[in-house]
Design an enzyme around this catalytic site. Structure first.
Site: not given
Ligand code: UGA
Length: 438
Positions: A87, A153-154, A156, A122, A264, A212, A257, A254
């Site tokens: 999607t 809720f995978l 990668e 999703t 996603c 997410n 970066g 937390l």
């Protein structure tokens, strides 16, 4: 045991299909892309995902998992059909559900007995109703179905682990019969006392986006805290630790970066924000998380310029890490893209290295100088940037690094190198929310 068909063999469909077959069910993974199915039938895996090869092999060998391009037949023979097609984001920010719609039509046309139709992709809240309507419009006589939303809720890079040892399984179903069938599908997890949350369809769809978007929000929050830490002389790692020790906050997600990426969070936060505006209930927090993330990516470019003391023209920069995070070859929305583009736009050169994502990045930057090790990528460069926290970069020999670089300038956007060691070897460096030695 149930007969299951999973439509779509992307990382969600393939991991879910292989995982469900590992529970003992007979699973057919169907896809219209012939090249993917050919690879899978030949025992090859089209994506990089730790543990997936073994999981697929084990279940193919046990005769529980097979692959096909014959989607219609796969629908006809199944008790439960999982929709796991992509999607992607449309130009207007909404999720593009055309592949889901097309699968729904095929399901309707091939509904030869009672089946549970379950969406894993999703999809925007409310899509369940659209899918049901499309199935009904295309349905042949005698077809019967119940609809279920079972969001994934995978992550990668740890998708296999996440599938086999989930924190929870969410099942959105208004029919008790369908809920019981889904409970049977996930029986081994249920027996292991993994919580199964039964909701209605809209609630299950909402849980996925809300989860997410919250994680994305948490990252943008810590990135802003990190930026403020730089201004006041605080160390964001200790701040995050101190925050995370509060059980209400938790230390997960937390890590500051260069901004979140991947297939996603950027897409789902946009879709969530767009939906909220459409419904007249704008989510200002999510809009802010998106804006902060875009600023964070640009901020990394500015940091590099400050470190070098000029723009990028005539400079060669070593970029270590191209994937949006470690343990994946996925470069979609990776922060390294903006970094590389900015360097090239200003007339700089890039020497790039990623342990496995060089090939994926070649689809975006065809002519970049891709190297096979960090040593090669840093050889003779004016500065080096760490964009992905691969383990092999954490343990790099800094003495050797200093030797190969032309100028010892390091931007560590993932905060993985020891600041003490960098100082000891005489590097000038910067990171995110920690001490800067300039
Ligand atoms: C995310 C969610 O974590 C999964 O639960 C969800 O199923 C998946 O999206 C999905 O919707 O399919 P994923 O995109 O694979 O999984 O990756 P994450 O591990 O969540 O990382 C996303 C981005 O956030 C990466 O760029 C990562 O570097 C960044 N990140 C993550 C941080 O910058 N800081 C953190 O503390 C954590």
């Amino acid at each position: 045991m149930k007969k299951i068909t999973v439509i779509g063999t992307g990382y969600v469909g393939l991991v879910s299909g292989a995982g469900i077959s590992d529970f003992g069910h007979h699973v057919t993974c169907a896809d219209i892309i012939e090249s993917k199915i050919r690879l899978l039938k030949n025992g090859e895996i089209p994506i990089y995902e730790p543990g997936l090869h073994e999981l697929v092999d084990r279940n193919v060998n046990a005769g529980r998992l097979s692959f096909t391009t014959k989607v219609d037949e796969a629908i006809q023979q199944a008790d439960v059909i999982f929709i796991a097609v992509g999607t992607p984001q449309s130009d207007n920010g909404e999720a593009n559900i055309s592949a889901v719609e097309s699968v729904a039509k095929s399901i309707g046309k091939n509904l030869n007995s009672y089946k549970v139709i379950c969406t894993k992709s999703t999809v925007p809240i409310g899509t369940g109703n659209i899918i049901c309507e499309l199935i009904r419009e295309n349905m042949v006589d005698g077809g019967e179905f119940d609809y279920v939303s079972n969001p994934e809720f995978l992550r990668e890079g740890s998708a296999v682990k996440d599938f086999l040892w989930p924190d929870r399984v969410v099942i959105g179903a208004s029919s008790t019969k369908a809920f019981n069938i889904m409970q049977d599908v996930y029986r081994p997890l249920y027996v292991n006392e993994k919580p199964i949350l039964h909701t209605n369809v809209a609630t299950a769809e909402m849980i996925k986006y809300a989860a997410n978007a919250f994680l994305a929000l948490k990252i943008s929050y810590i990135n802003e805290v990190a930026n403020l830490c730089e201004a006041v002389g605080a160390d964001v790692h200790l701040v995050a630790k101190g925050m995370g020790q509060d059980g209400r906050i938790s230390s997960k997600f937390l890590h500051p970066g260069p901004g979140f990426g991947g297939s996603c969070f950027p897409k789902d936060t946009q879709a969530f924000a767009t939906l909220s505006r459409k419904k007249g209930v704008p989510m200002n927090t999510i809009d802010a998380a998106i804006t902060t993330n875009n600023i964070q990516k640009t901020r990394m470019v500015e940091k590099l310029k400050n470190l070098i003391g000029s723009d990028f023209s005539g400079k060669t920069i070593g970029i270590l890490g191209l994937a949006f995070k470690p343990n994946t070859d996925d470069v979609r929305e990776s922060s390294s893209i903006e970094m590389i583009q900015s360097i090239l736009d200003e007339g700089g050169k890039v020497k790039a290295y990623d342990p496995i994502a060089n090939k994926s990045m070649q689809n975006i930057f065809t002519d970049l100088n891709y190297l096979h090790s960090w040593e090669e990528a840093c050889d003779g460069v004016d500065a080096m940037v760490i964009m992905t926290e691969w383990n092999e970069f954490r343990g790099m020999n800094l003495k050797k690094l200093k030797k190969v670089m032309k100028t010892p300038l390091v931007l560590d956007t993932r905060n993985i190198l020891s600041m003490d060691k960098l100082s000891e070897y005489g590097f000038q460096f910067d990171n995110v929310g920690r001490k800067t030695v300039l």
